[in-house]
Design a protein around this motif. Sequence first.
Motif, PDB file in Angstrom:
ATOM      1  N   GLU A 149       0.561   0.375 -11.235  1.00 28.09           N
ATOM      2  CA  GLU A 149       1.884  -0.030 -10.759  1.00 28.09           C
ATOM      3  C   GLU A 149       2.890   1.113 -10.865  1.00 28.09           C
ATOM      4  N   GLU A 150       2.844   1.830 -11.974  1.00 26.32           N
ATOM      5  CA  GLU A 150       3.763   2.944 -12.166  1.00 26.32           C
ATOM      6  C   GLU A 150       3.438   4.085 -11.211  1.00 26.32           C
ATOM      7  N   ARG A 153       4.782   3.201  -7.800  1.00 27.16           N
ATOM      8  CA  ARG A 153       6.246   3.344  -7.771  1.00 27.16           C
ATOM      9  C   ARG A 153       6.633   4.807  -7.558  1.00 27.16           C
ATOM     10  N   ARG A 154       5.975   5.686  -8.278  1.00 28.00           N
ATOM     11  CA  ARG A 154       6.267   7.109  -8.154  1.00 28.00           C
ATOM     12  C   ARG A 154       5.943   7.622  -6.755  1.00 28.00           C
ATOM     13  N   PHE A 156       5.809   5.917  -4.009  1.00 27.53           N
ATOM     14  CA  PHE A 156       6.744   5.316  -3.064  1.00 27.53           C
ATOM     15  C   PHE A 156       8.024   6.148  -2.994  1.00 27.53           C
ATOM     16  N   ILE A 157       8.552   6.521  -4.139  1.00 28.63           N
ATOM     17  CA  ILE A 157       9.767   7.337  -4.200  1.00 28.63           C
ATOM     18  C   ILE A 157       9.517   8.709  -3.582  1.00 28.63           C
ATOM     19  N   TYR A 168       5.649  -0.219  -0.756  1.00 28.67           N
ATOM     20  CA  TYR A 168       5.133  -0.144  -2.130  1.00 28.67           C
ATOM     21  C   TYR A 168       3.804  -0.881  -2.230  1.00 28.67           C
ATOM     22  N   GLU A 169       3.721  -2.059  -1.625  1.00 26.89           N
ATOM     23  CA  GLU A 169       2.509  -2.872  -1.698  1.00 26.89           C
ATOM     24  C   GLU A 169       1.317  -2.141  -1.062  1.00 26.89           C
ATOM     25  N   LEU A 172       0.261   0.670  -3.422  1.00 22.65           N
ATOM     26  CA  LEU A 172      -0.448   0.140  -4.586  1.00 22.65           C
ATOM     27  C   LEU A 172      -1.886  -0.217  -4.220  1.00 22.65           C
TER      28      LEU A 172
END
Length: 221
Positions: A149-150, A153-154, A156-157, A168-169, A172
């Motif tokens: 998950e982390e 997130r990274r 995605f940014i 994001y999905e 992941l």
Amino acid sequence: MSFIVAIDGPAGSGKGTVTEIVSKKLGLVNIGSGAAYRCVALETIKRGIKLGETQKIVDILNEINIEFKIEDGKDVIYLNGENVTNNLRTKEVAKIVSQVSSIKEVRFKLNDIFRKCAYDADVIMEGRDIGTYVFPNANVKIYLDATAEERARRRFIQNQEIGVEMSYEEILENIRIRDKNDMEKEIGALKMAEDAIYVDSSNMTIEEVVKQIVDIINKKK
């Protein structure tokens, strides 16, 4: 004799960013294995080669030129004379790079190139199997990890910053698929070397990870 630092870990664990910073802090040559494989994947796409056409992908290695440079204080990657640094993180490349890097002949050819780079220079290299396969005798081995998950997130940014549209999905899901593929590879599977130092970056800032790794390297030196 050269001094070699190997940093392994799954996609999105921060290996690339951390390695880039550490290389500059300690004056180590940064060999980007992941970027090299993505270059082959990008060229595969450009030439319209299908994943099933293994020999055509292998032949690419005899025809392309991959260069690692530092420009304006940043690591950049050139493919056949073109700066492709931002093109290597696209959705299309992400979908096939694991399969491309699983081709034995591609790995063998690139690994020979990597080892030559470390013949007479102090180097740092990140990837999936650097400490277990590419440089099994590395002076320092680190396994950098983070939750899926982390890592999503990274990524995605990171994609937003370079203009790559991907939810994001979706990221992941790609990461979970990538992890499974990388861990089940016949050659160069993602795993932690027995003598590697484990670093979980899930709840750490880049600065904290860099400091910990620099401290580890300096103690070994």
